[in-house]
Design an enzyme around this catalytic site. Structure first.
Site, PDB file in Angstrom:
ATOM      1  N   HIS A   1       0.845  -1.202   0.000  1.00  0.00           N
ATOM      2  CA  HIS A   1       0.000   0.000   0.000  1.00  0.00           C
ATOM      3  C   HIS A   1       0.876   1.247   0.000  1.00  0.00           C
ATOM      4  CE1 HIS A   1      -3.779  -2.013   1.936  1.00  0.00           C
ATOM      5  NE2 HIS A   1      -3.379  -2.623   0.838  1.00  0.00           N
TER       6      HIS A   1
ATOM      7  N   LYS B   1       2.833  -0.184  14.964  1.00  0.00           N
ATOM      8  CA  LYS B   1       4.289  -0.214  15.136  1.00  0.00           C
ATOM      9  C   LYS B   1       4.844  -1.369  15.971  1.00  0.00           C
ATOM     10  CE  LYS B   1       5.336   3.382  12.805  1.00  0.00           C
ATOM     11  NZ  LYS B   1       5.524   2.960  11.440  1.00  0.00           N
TER      12      LYS B   1
END
Ligand code: RFL
Ligand code: PHB
Length: 395
Positions: free
Chosen positions: A76, A301
């Site tokens: 993406h 993350k």
């Protein structure tokens, strides 16, 4: 008498941190043994993270475990921020000079790593019990555990505490050594895996008066969706229909955008916290990944940070064994924490911008909307989000 084995690095935990470390060390010619309390099946089926930064993708490819990720991963180049029923795209490619992210489930990364460890004769022992560590300050620390009813000891040069937030390594460090920094958020995420094609090509982060929602995916046929909820919510009170109804409301647009729905395959609630310990090392034990720090998932993350910790640790151990130098190892904590705190800041910022807080007032909501407006209309602000989301450079 316990069964005694000797290795260079004893690794506790077969999550992303432990398995990436073990395979990286193998590639550097350093021996390790991984001990894991859960079964291989459990570890490989647990639904967790899904977004890989370019650094993580590059490392997995360099390690030779990227074949399936290259084939099945979804690359993406942007995300959507949705608020006030309007859609706003953050274009990573344009804002970061061509960088993107890859959607590939943590469970799949772990399957690839386990297969690579087995194919190269690596030792990963699943379903061990009663794991404890001793002699952390001595030159020969050891890990004691039970394997299939036998008492065992693993004598090593160093121990890597890759055993997650609830592991035993961090609490085994003597009191007074570590300082903990923590923020617990007054909400959680209810996540589902649904047999429905993703409703959008890219991830959608939605700010709504009913609370945050996130539309993510795993494959072209599987959606991964989240809604902000109370942290101690009873999952039993969330029927599939109630979840879909809430999702529909939170991601609605002014021009009748459509949410794809389908059977719910899995659902669960996760609390949200920011947590760091300093330092990340003591004597001959090094903490890596969730055992040293937790981020709220809004920045995607957790897994990436675990991987960057062990990348730094592997370099330090390589330098130690090849040159006898401890320069990098001694600075492991310092090097990691610089990055950890920047990622903490980003994850906290994304979380604060996108969630409703129980103690907020109308000023806070207007400020959040102004922040979203700023991020989606100023190139400088969008660039800051983009460069953090795709991943800051390792060094
Ligand atoms: P892990 O993956 O928790 O792996 C630690 C491993 O250690 C084992 N273990 C032990 N082994 C031996 N002896 C002991 N005494 C042990 N105690 C524990 C555990 O069984 C486990 O296999 O840590 P690691 O490697 O640091 O990797 C970190 C990532 O897994 C984590 O940051 C992310 O998955 C966080 N996270 C998410 N991150 C995202 O970016 N997006 C997500 O959607 C997302 N969803 C999640 C998550 C974390 C969750 N947790 C921790 C509850 C959903 C959940 C439910
Ligand atoms: C996920 O796909 O599970 C996911 C994606 C983005 C996030 C968190 C989780 O920020």
């Amino acid at each position: 008498m316990p069964n005694v084995q000797r290795t260079q690095i004893g690794i506790i935990g077969a999550g992303p941190a432990g398995l990436v470390l073990s395979h990286l060390l193998y590639l550097h010619g350093i021996e390790s043994v991984v001990l894991e309390i859960r079964s291989r099946h459990y570890v490989e089926e647990r639904v967790r993270a899904g977004v890989l930064e370019q650094n993580t993708v590059d490392l997995l490819n360099q390690m030779g475990v990227g074949e399936r990720m290259k084939r099945d991963g979804l690359v993406h180049y942007g995300i959507e921020l949705r608020f006030n029923c309007q859609r706003h795209r953050i274009d990573f490619r344009e804002l970061t000079g061509g960088k993107g992210i890859t959607i590939y489930a943590q469970a799949e990364v772990l399957k690839d790593l386990n297969n690579a460890r087995i194919a190269t004769g690596g030792q990963v022992l699943f379903e061990v019990e009663d794991v404890s560590v001793a002699g952390l300050e001595s030159p020969r620390p050891k890990i004691c555990y039970q394997n299939q009813g036998s008492r065992c000891e693993l004598h090593c040069d160093f121990i890597a505490g890759c055993d997650g937030f609830h592991g035993i390594c961090r609490p085994s460090i003597p009191p007074g050594v570590l300082t903990e920094y923590e923020r617990v958020y007054p909400f959680g995420w209810l996540g589902i895996l649904a047999e429905a094609p993703p409703s959008s090509e890219e991830l959608i982060y939605a700010y709504h008066e009913r609370g945050f929602a996130l539309l993510s995916m795993r494959t072209p046929h599987l959606s991964r969706l989240y809604i902000q909820c109370h942290p101690h919510e009873d999952i039993g009170s969330w029927s599939d229909e109630r979840i879909w109804c809430e999702l529909r409301a939170r991601v609605a647009t002014s021009n009748g955008w459509h949410l794809n729905e389908g059977p719910v395959l899995q659902k669960g609630i996760t609390g949200m916290r920011s947590f760091v310990v300093e330092p990340m090392q003591y004597g001959r034990v090094f903490l890596a990944g969730d055992s040293a720090h937790i981020v709220p998932p809004t920045g995607a993350k957790g897994l990436n940070l675990a991987v960057s910790d062990v990348q730094i640790l592997a370099r330090g151990l390589d330098e130690y064994y090849k040159k006898g130098a401890r320069q990098l190892l001694d600075h492991y904590s310092q090097i990691c924490l610089r990055r950890v705190w920047k990622v903490q800041r980003f994850s906290w910022w994304m979380t604060s911008m996108l969630h409703r807080f129980p103690d907020e007032n109308p000023f806070d909501c207007r400020r959040q909307l102004a922040e979203l407006d700023y991020v989606t209309s100023s190139e400088a602000a969008a660039k800051s989000l983009a460069e953090n989301y795709v991943g800051l450079p390792l060094d």
